[in-house]
Design a protein around this motif. Structure first.
Motif, PDB file in Angstrom:
ATOM      1  N   TYR A   9       5.924  -1.602  11.651  1.00 36.78           N
ATOM      2  CA  TYR A   9       5.529  -0.327  12.205  1.00 36.78           C
ATOM      3  C   TYR A   9       4.156  -0.264  12.996  1.00 36.78           C
ATOM      4  O   TYR A   9       4.181   0.064  13.893  1.00 36.78           O
ATOM      5  N   MET A  14       1.184  -2.147   8.059  1.00 35.79           N
ATOM      6  CA  MET A  14       2.809  -1.681   7.745  1.00 35.79           C
ATOM      7  C   MET A  14       3.605  -2.644   8.631  1.00 35.79           C
ATOM      8  O   MET A  14       3.717  -2.449   9.697  1.00 35.79           O
ATOM      9  N   HIS A  64      -4.848  -0.927  -3.263  1.00 32.80           N
ATOM     10  CA  HIS A  64      -3.610  -0.069  -3.265  1.00 32.80           C
ATOM     11  C   HIS A  64      -3.425  -0.038  -5.002  1.00 32.80           C
ATOM     12  O   HIS A  64      -2.985  -0.843  -5.788  1.00 32.80           O
ATOM     13  N   ASN A  89      -4.275 -10.238   2.928  1.00 36.31           N
ATOM     14  CA  ASN A  89      -3.021  -9.613   2.182  1.00 36.31           C
ATOM     15  C   ASN A  89      -2.983 -10.479   0.877  1.00 36.31           C
ATOM     16  O   ASN A  89      -2.650 -11.482   0.678  1.00 36.31           O
TER      17      ASN A  89
HETATM   18  C1  FMN Z   1       7.336  -0.534   5.765  1.00 32.96           C
HETATM   19  C2  FMN Z   1       6.226  -0.624   5.039  1.00 32.96           C
HETATM   20  C3  FMN Z   1       5.490  -2.210   5.359  1.00 32.96           C
HETATM   21  C4  FMN Z   1       4.316  -2.545   4.750  1.00 32.96           C
HETATM   22  N1  FMN Z   1       3.521  -3.580   5.043  1.00 32.96           N
HETATM   23  C5  FMN Z   1       2.459  -3.931   4.569  1.00 32.96           C
HETATM   24  C6  FMN Z   1       1.909  -5.078   5.041  1.00 32.96           C
HETATM   25  O1  FMN Z   1       2.263  -5.912   6.216  1.00 32.96           O
HETATM   26  N2  FMN Z   1       0.767  -5.416   4.385  1.00 32.96           N
HETATM   27  C7  FMN Z   1       0.193  -4.770   3.541  1.00 32.96           C
HETATM   28  O2  FMN Z   1      -0.856  -5.215   2.958  1.00 32.96           O
HETATM   29  N3  FMN Z   1       0.807  -3.645   2.862  1.00 32.96           N
HETATM   30  C8  FMN Z   1       2.015  -3.431   3.468  1.00 32.96           C
HETATM   31  N4  FMN Z   1       2.715  -2.226   3.309  1.00 32.96           N
HETATM   32  C9  FMN Z   1       1.940  -1.454   1.872  1.00 32.96           C
HETATM   33  C10 FMN Z   1       1.045  -0.317   2.433  1.00 32.96           C
HETATM   34  O3  FMN Z   1       0.032  -0.899   3.294  1.00 32.96           O
HETATM   35  C11 FMN Z   1       0.330   0.541   1.498  1.00 32.96           C
HETATM   36  O4  FMN Z   1      -0.333  -0.386   0.603  1.00 32.96           O
HETATM   37  C12 FMN Z   1       1.471   1.175   0.517  1.00 32.96           C
HETATM   38  O5  FMN Z   1       2.648   1.730   1.227  1.00 32.96           O
HETATM   39  C13 FMN Z   1       0.920   2.401  -0.281  1.00 32.96           C
HETATM   40  O6  FMN Z   1       0.292   3.577   0.647  1.00 32.96           O
HETATM   41  P1  FMN Z   1       0.969   4.967   0.752  1.00 32.96           P
HETATM   42  O7  FMN Z   1       1.220   5.280  -0.680  1.00 32.96           O
HETATM   43  O8  FMN Z   1       0.090   5.615   1.587  1.00 32.96           O
HETATM   44  O9  FMN Z   1       2.233   4.614   1.472  1.00 32.96           O
HETATM   45  C14 FMN Z   1       3.865  -1.871   3.591  1.00 32.96           C
HETATM   46  C15 FMN Z   1       4.413  -0.479   3.148  1.00 32.96           C
HETATM   47  C16 FMN Z   1       5.474  -0.040   3.862  1.00 32.96           C
HETATM   48  C17 FMN Z   1       6.046   1.257   3.372  1.00 32.96           C
END
Ligand code: FMN
Length: 369
Positions: free
Chosen positions: A26, A23, A176, A104
């Protein structure tokens, strides 16, 4: 340490591994270290630009800074040029600090897709093949892909992407289970994910909508995936991993109960205090190390302001649901120093303790604890 990656295929098939998702903004070394101590098998860095790495830019390399006391980490890179991404993968491999490198192909942010990277790659499986192949050739580390189901529900692309990943020699695929058009909302499509798992010859990591024992079990039971990756639910809540691990170890799916007021936190307040301050201290050490090691563009922020800015987004989530957290949320921008953070935390915990002492806990079911 790269042996950890093989636990994905050699885990004995009982229960899925648990991973912390990448993330941006984060998952720096501080958050990763905290989550690792709660049962995560490995974590991912923030999304890092392959071009910046290949060019040796310090403002990019500092995103891959790791901490000695954190657990195994995958480097998570973005980019769309095979040659550049191969070069970046080679350099990342040489650091000796990562258990693998993840590409990614899912980020929907315009700044990333405009260059053809991130979610733009979903429309071009042959490019995904070319980029992954170049990365696989450039490093001994396992290379993996993180992607989505497709651009939109009428354009499922995941099976072509799986094929591209397998042909290129990727060692796992993270799915995802949403479309790019869904961004981060809406239910994950577990039926499509289950079909991916049935067809895949490499391990499949499930991601999307896993935020509790119940959703972890549902995802595992409906898809049979090899690992579960948690993103948003882990922000300010590393306990989510312990809860899920415990429930898998118990071997029984959790009973679904409706708990009145279950939006409130029922965590032990000392546990919140200790973990939150541990995270804050780790963040402080990380920022100091980055400042010392890298020549970053002069920041207008003092080290303490940088700490507060970085930590604000975690802070609210740690205290979410406690008495006074709404007030804190409205005044987050008023916090200017570490002392401000600590007094806001203590005020919120004190309010909650008072609330609980007055019977605020009554009406919660015993299994809420
Ligand atoms: C603040 C934030 C930053 C994210 N940054 C990335 C990232 O850098 N690379 C990536 O592949 N996904 C990123 N994601 C997506 C998450 O890795 C994840 O695929 C998505 O939030 C779905 O998972 P969840 O339902 O558990 O949140 C990000 C999501 C959030 C909310």
């Amino acid at each position: 340490m790269s042996g950890v990656f093989s636990s994905l295929t050699e885990r004995g098939g009982a229960y899925p591994l648990l991973l912390l998702a990448p993330m941006a903004g984060y998952t720096d070394a501080a958050m990763r270290a905290v989550c690792s101590s709660f049962g995560v098998t490995w974590t991912y860095t923030e999304m890092t630009n392959g071009y910046g790495l290949a060019r040796g830019e310090e403002k990019t390399w500092h995103l891959l800074e790791t901490a000695e006391d954190e657990g195994p980490v995958m480097a998570h890179l973005y980019g769309q040029d095979p040659e550049v991404m191969g070069m970046a993968a080679g350099l990342v491999g040489e650091t000796g600090r990562f258990i693998g490198i993840d590409l990614n192909a899912g980020c929907p942010v315009h700044k990333v897709t405009a260059s053809g990277a991130g979610a733009a790659l979903i429309r071009d499986p042959e490019r995904v093949y070319a980029v992954l192949s170049a990365m696989v050739r450039a490093t001994q580390l396992p290379v993996t892909l993180k992607t989505r189901l497709g651009p939109s529900p009428d354009r499922v692309a995941i099976f072509e992407l799986l094929d591209a990943a397998e042909r290129a020699g990727a060692r796992a695929i993270t799915v995802h289970a949403r479309f790019t058009s869904q961004r981060h909302s809406g239910d994950p499509h577990l039926d499509i994910l289950a079909e991916v798992k049935r067809r895949a010859r490499i391990p499949v990591i499930a991601n999307g909508g896993i935020y509790s024992r119940t959703t972890a079990w549902r995802t595992f039971q409906e898809t049979g995936c090899d690992a579960l990756m948690v993103a948003r639910a882990a922000i300010g809540n590393p306990w989510v991993f312990g809860d899920i691990v415990q429930s898998f170890q118990a071997g029984e799916p959790p009973r679904e109960v409706h708990v009145p007021g279950s939006g409130r936190s029922h965590r032990d307040l000392d546990a919140i205090r200790q973990t939150l301050y541990r995270h804050l201290e780790a963040e402080k050490r990380l920022l100091a190390r980055v400042r010392e090691k890298y020549h970053l563009p002069e920041s207008a922020l003092t080290p303490e302001e940088a700490l507060v800015t970085t930590f604000r987004c975690h802070l609210f989530r740690y205290l979410h649901g406690l008495q006074g957290s709404g007030h804190l949320r409205r005044h987050l921008l008023d916090l200017k120093s570490e002392a401000d953070i600590r007094s806001a935390v203590e005020a919120c915990l004190e309010n909650e303790a008072g609330f609980r002492a007055k019977g605020g806990e009554q009406g919660r079911l015993p299994n809420e604890k």
